[in-house]
Scaffold this motif. Structure first.
Motif, PDB file in Angstrom:
ATOM      1  N   SER A 151       0.813  -1.221   0.000  1.00 36.80           N
ATOM      2  CA  SER A 151       0.000   0.000   0.000  1.00 36.80           C
ATOM      3  C   SER A 151       0.845   1.269   0.000  1.00 36.80           C
ATOM      4  N   LYS A 152       2.121   1.158   0.366  1.00 35.55           N
ATOM      5  CA  LYS A 152       3.036   2.308   0.339  1.00 35.55           C
ATOM      6  C   LYS A 152       3.883   2.329  -0.922  1.00 35.55           C
ATOM      7  N   GLU A 153       3.507   1.473  -1.894  1.00 37.75           N
ATOM      8  CA  GLU A 153       4.241   1.361  -3.161  1.00 37.75           C
ATOM      9  C   GLU A 153       5.704   0.960  -2.952  1.00 37.75           C
ATOM     10  N   LYS A 154       5.920   0.060  -2.019  1.00 39.32           N
ATOM     11  CA  LYS A 154       7.241  -0.520  -1.772  1.00 39.32           C
ATOM     12  C   LYS A 154       7.128  -2.021  -1.992  1.00 39.32           C
ATOM     13  N   VAL A 155       8.200  -2.622  -2.493  1.00 38.10           N
ATOM     14  CA  VAL A 155       8.166  -4.045  -2.803  1.00 38.10           C
ATOM     15  C   VAL A 155       8.181  -4.895  -1.530  1.00 38.10           C
ATOM     16  N   ILE A 156       7.434  -5.985  -1.586  1.00 39.42           N
ATOM     17  CA  ILE A 156       7.432  -6.995  -0.531  1.00 39.42           C
ATOM     18  C   ILE A 156       7.484  -8.372  -1.187  1.00 39.42           C
ATOM     19  N   ALA A 157       8.007  -9.340  -0.448  1.00 35.75           N
ATOM     20  CA  ALA A 157       7.997 -10.728  -0.914  1.00 35.75           C
ATOM     21  C   ALA A 157       6.699 -11.352  -0.404  1.00 35.75           C
ATOM     22  N   ALA A 158       5.668 -11.310  -1.222  1.00 37.42           N
ATOM     23  CA  ALA A 158       4.338 -11.775  -0.822  1.00 37.42           C
ATOM     24  C   ALA A 158       4.245 -13.298  -0.782  1.00 37.42           C
ATOM     25  N   ARG A 159       4.990 -13.974  -1.647  1.00 34.02           N
ATOM     26  CA  ARG A 159       4.949 -15.428  -1.722  1.00 34.02           C
ATOM     27  C   ARG A 159       6.371 -16.005  -1.790  1.00 34.02           C
ATOM     28  N   PRO A 160       7.163 -15.847  -0.729  1.00 32.37           N
ATOM     29  CA  PRO A 160       8.556 -16.314  -0.779  1.00 32.37           C
ATOM     30  C   PRO A 160       8.692 -17.812  -1.012  1.00 32.37           C
ATOM     31  N   GLU A 161       7.688 -18.571  -0.632  1.00 31.36           N
ATOM     32  CA  GLU A 161       7.744 -20.028  -0.825  1.00 31.36           C
ATOM     33  C   GLU A 161       7.754 -20.421  -2.300  1.00 31.36           C
ATOM     34  N   ASP A 162       7.342 -19.508  -3.187  1.00 32.96           N
ATOM     35  CA  ASP A 162       7.332 -19.777  -4.625  1.00 32.96           C
ATOM     36  C   ASP A 162       8.614 -19.341  -5.329  1.00 32.96           C
ATOM     37  N   CYS A 163       9.525 -18.705  -4.610  1.00 31.28           N
ATOM     38  CA  CYS A 163      10.757 -18.167  -5.203  1.00 31.28           C
ATOM     39  C   CYS A 163      11.656 -19.295  -5.709  1.00 31.28           C
ATOM     40  N   ILE A 164      12.157 -19.140  -6.932  1.00 32.45           N
ATOM     41  CA  ILE A 164      13.074 -20.119  -7.522  1.00 32.45           C
ATOM     42  C   ILE A 164      14.524 -19.621  -7.506  1.00 32.45           C
ATOM     43  N   CYS A 165      14.758 -18.507  -6.841  1.00 32.07           N
ATOM     44  CA  CYS A 165      16.113 -17.944  -6.660  1.00 32.07           C
ATOM     45  C   CYS A 165      16.811 -17.630  -7.981  1.00 32.07           C
ATOM     46  N   CYS A 166      16.057 -17.152  -8.944  1.00 27.60           N
ATOM     47  CA  CYS A 166      16.656 -16.774 -10.223  1.00 27.60           C
ATOM     48  C   CYS A 166      17.411 -15.452 -10.122  1.00 27.60           C
ATOM     49  N   LYS A 167      17.087 -14.671  -9.113  1.00 27.42           N
ATOM     50  CA  LYS A 167      17.729 -13.392  -8.817  1.00 27.42           C
ATOM     51  C   LYS A 167      17.501 -12.324  -9.883  1.00 27.42           C
ATOM     52  N   LEU A 168      16.486 -12.504 -10.730  1.00 30.32           N
ATOM     53  CA  LEU A 168      16.183 -11.476 -11.716  1.00 30.32           C
ATOM     54  C   LEU A 168      15.784 -10.161 -11.042  1.00 30.32           C
ATOM     55  N   CYS A 169      15.091 -10.248  -9.932  1.00 32.56           N
ATOM     56  CA  CYS A 169      14.702  -9.033  -9.214  1.00 32.56           C
ATOM     57  C   CYS A 169      15.941  -8.274  -8.752  1.00 32.56           C
ATOM     58  N   GLU A 170      16.893  -8.998  -8.205  1.00 34.54           N
ATOM     59  CA  GLU A 170      18.136  -8.395  -7.721  1.00 34.54           C
ATOM     60  C   GLU A 170      18.925  -7.776  -8.865  1.00 34.54           C
ATOM     61  N   LEU A 171      18.999  -8.480  -9.972  1.00 33.06           N
ATOM     62  CA  LEU A 171      19.769  -8.006 -11.118  1.00 33.06           C
ATOM     63  C   LEU A 171      19.138  -6.799 -11.804  1.00 33.06           C
ATOM     64  N   ARG A 172      17.812  -6.717 -11.807  1.00 30.75           N
ATOM     65  CA  ARG A 172      17.111  -5.667 -12.536  1.00 30.75           C
ATOM     66  C   ARG A 172      16.785  -4.426 -11.712  1.00 30.75           C
ATOM     67  N   CYS A 173      16.878  -4.519 -10.396  1.00 31.70           N
ATOM     68  CA  CYS A 173      16.531  -3.367  -9.546  1.00 31.70           C
ATOM     69  C   CYS A 173      17.521  -2.226  -9.805  1.00 31.70           C
ATOM     70  N   PRO A 174      17.035  -1.078 -10.292  1.00 30.97           N
ATOM     71  CA  PRO A 174      17.945   0.036 -10.583  1.00 30.97           C
ATOM     72  C   PRO A 174      18.495   0.702  -9.324  1.00 30.97           C
ATOM     73  N   ASP A 175      17.883   0.433  -8.186  1.00 32.32           N
ATOM     74  CA  ASP A 175      18.308   1.071  -6.940  1.00 32.32           C
ATOM     75  C   ASP A 175      19.004   0.118  -5.976  1.00 32.32           C
ATOM     76  N   LEU A 176      19.260  -1.111  -6.417  1.00 28.79           N
ATOM     77  CA  LEU A 176      19.930  -2.132  -5.597  1.00 28.79           C
ATOM     78  C   LEU A 176      19.222  -2.336  -4.257  1.00 28.79           C
TER      79      LEU A 176
END
Length: 73
Positions: A35-60
Motif C-alpha cells: 500500500s506504500k508502493e514498496k516491494v514486498i515478498a508476498a509469496r517467498p515459498e514460490d521463489c526459484i532464486c533466479c535473482k532477476l529481481c536483484e539483477l534488474r533493480c535500478p536502486d539495488l
C-alpha cells in the motif's frame, strides 16, 4: 547443478522507489508492491532464486539470499 534454496529476500525499503521492475521480472509472481508502493515478498515459498529481481533493480534495493551465499566455494 543443485537447485538453490531461498534463505530470505533482503529488501531495503528506504532505497525502493516502487518502480515495479522487480515485480514485472519475477517469473513466479513472488513480489508485489504494498500500500506504500514498496516491494514486498508476498509469496517467498514460490521463489526459484533466479535473482532477476536483484539483477534488474535500478536502486539495488533487493537481495536474494540463498543457502549457497554463506559458503566459500
Amino acid at each position: 547443478m543443485a537447485r538453490l534454496k531461498l534463505k530470505e529476500h533482503v529488501i531495503n525499503r528506504d532505497w525502493c522507489k516502487g518502480c515495479g521492475i522487480c515485480v514485472d521480472f519475477c517469473p513466479k509472481q513472488v513480489l508485489e508492491l504494498d500500500s506504500k508502493e514498496k516491494v514486498i515478498a508476498a509469496r517467498p515459498e514460490d521463489c526459484i532464486c533466479c535473482k532477476l529481481c536483484e539483477l534488474r533493480c535500478p536502486d539495488l534495493a533487493i537481495e536474494v539470499l540463498t543457502d549457497r551465499d554463506d559458503k566459500n566455494d
